[in-house]
Design a protein around this motif. Structure first.
Motif, mmCIF file in Angstrom:
data_model
loop_
_atom_site.group_PDB
_atom_site.id
_atom_site.type_symbol
_atom_site.label_atom_id
_atom_site.label_comp_id
_atom_site.label_asym_id
_atom_site.label_seq_id
_atom_site.Cartn_x
_atom_site.Cartn_y
_atom_site.Cartn_z
ATOM 1 N N GLN A 149 35.417 -10.294 -45.125
ATOM 2 C CA GLN A 149 34.060 -10.729 -45.438
ATOM 3 C C GLN A 149 33.966 -12.250 -45.462
ATOM 4 N N LYS A 150 35.009 -12.899 -45.972
ATOM 5 C CA LYS A 150 35.022 -14.363 -45.990
ATOM 6 C C LYS A 150 35.064 -14.916 -44.570
ATOM 7 N N LYS A 151 35.835 -14.250 -43.704
ATOM 8 C CA LYS A 151 35.934 -14.669 -42.313
ATOM 9 C C LYS A 151 34.590 -14.511 -41.613
ATOM 10 N N ILE A 152 33.899 -13.416 -41.896
ATOM 11 C CA ILE A 152 32.574 -13.167 -41.310
ATOM 12 C C ILE A 152 31.590 -14.234 -41.761
ATOM 13 N N ALA A 153 31.621 -14.543 -43.072
ATOM 14 C CA ALA A 153 30.708 -15.545 -43.620
ATOM 15 C C ALA A 153 30.972 -16.920 -43.002
ATOM 16 N N ALA A 154 32.252 -17.251 -42.824
ATOM 17 C CA ALA A 154 32.616 -18.542 -42.231
ATOM 18 C C ALA A 154 32.142 -18.625 -40.786
ATOM 19 N N GLU A 155 32.285 -17.514 -40.057
ATOM 20 C CA GLU A 155 31.855 -17.484 -38.652
ATOM 21 C C GLU A 155 30.337 -17.605 -38.557
ATOM 22 N N LYS A 156 29.628 -16.923 -39.454
ATOM 23 C CA LYS A 156 28.168 -17.002 -39.456
ATOM 24 C C LYS A 156 27.698 -18.422 -39.769
ATOM 25 N N LYS A 157 28.390 -19.059 -40.717
ATOM 26 C CA LYS A 157 28.032 -20.432 -41.068
ATOM 27 C C LYS A 157 28.260 -21.366 -39.883
#
Length: 311
Positions: free
Chosen positions: A163-171
């Motif tokens: 989830q952290k990786k997804i959030a970082a990619e979205k950012k």
């Protein structure tokens, strides 16, 4: 699992309470009142041997406790073990639920399957990661009660990392989108100023990011000294999601009767939203951008109605 593999015999004997309490490594519930005599359960150590040397520290290497419940005669009878739940039932009291034999083997198999799936998330591409993470989270909700608490924690850790990786990619994507959107907005503003437009209503791609609005507003204040600017930005273009609106009005346009806060509210009113601010700068949001065309048209009409000589 180690004790099960060792096939340790389980001994049971009723002893005088005073004698039993002297056994090294004895496990008992603090504050509990035990009968005299009391039943002693020992895993791996013969109670007759224990009675000959009550304070021998080697007894503490295995489980020895007061208990009136049922027990196996040998640890090997359990075949397999999995702790599936640990919960607090009262202050200082926790309930532990475990399974053995086929249920434990099933818990181990499902737990390994989910843990392997969680581990595999780390090697997935960003395009597939979000969907697979959501799928695995649903699987954990359905199968979580069937697996060991340790494996459940392991899977949750994998999901959290994903989830952290997804959030970082979205950012990262959002930051790139905003940077491009601000660049395009700045170019359009400069063109409008060069044309001598008294106002311009722009569609910009900044999402609904408040930090992006601050950056955009600074650029408008710098570049649009003689042109009133109102910008509309959809949360996700074409989705009908939230609508962001912000405006900057130079002093000369304010004197002519155009106030940024009234301008923004007129536009957002078409989409059920409203804003705040002052006559020189304002911003606000609407819950839906489905009527963005109406918002754009209203913003243009308001400005045309106020500013003499508007295009």
């Amino acid at each position: 699992q180690e004790s099960i593999g060792e096939a340790l015999p389980v001994f049971s004997e009723v002893l005088p309470l005073q004698e039993a309490q002297q056994i090294s490594g004895l496990q008992a519930v603090f504050g509990e009142v035990y009968p005299d005599p009391v039943r002693v359960i020992s895993v791996g150590h013969d109670i007759n041997d224990i009675r000959n040397d009550l304070e021998n520290e080697q007894w503490a290497t295995r489980s020895i406790e007061f208990c009136g419940g049922q027990h196996l005669s040998n640890t090997a009878d359990a075949e397999c073990f999995a702790l599936v739940e640990e919960t607090a039932v009262a202050k200082g009291v926790r309930r532990i639920v475990a399974v053995t034999r086929d249920s434990a083997r099933q818990a181990a198999a499902i737990g390994c399957e989910l843990a392997d799936a969680a581990s595999a998330l780390g090697g997935m591409t960003a395009s597939d990661l979000e969907d697979r993470t959501a799928e695995l989270r649903k699987e954990l909700e359905e199968k979580g009660p069937l697996i060991s608490a340790i494996k459940r924690t392991e899977v949750r850790a994998g999901l959290e990392a994903s989830q952290k990786k997804i959030a970082a990619e979205k950012k990262k994507v959002l930051d790139a989108t905003i940077a491009a959107g601000i660049g395009h907005m700045e170019a359009e503003v400069k063109a409008a100023v060069a044309r001598g437009d008294s106002f311009v209503v722009l569609d910009v791609k900044l999402g609904v990011d408040s930090k992006a609005v601050k950056k955009a507003t600074k650029i408008l204040n710098k570049e649009a000294k003689t042109t009133a600017i109102l910008c509309l930005s959809e949360e996700d273009p074409g989705s009908g999601g939230k609508l962001l609106c912000f405006a900057v009005v130079p002093e000369t346009m304010q004197k002519a009767g155009l106030a940024a806060n009234e301008w923004v509210n007129a536009a957002l009113g078409e989409c059920g939203g409203r804003g705040g601010g002052k006559s020189d700068a304002a911003q606000g949001q609407a819950p839906s951008s489905a009527k963005i065309s109406a918002a754009r048209a209203t913003a243009e009409e308001v400005a045309k109605g106020v500013l003499v000589g508007s295009p």
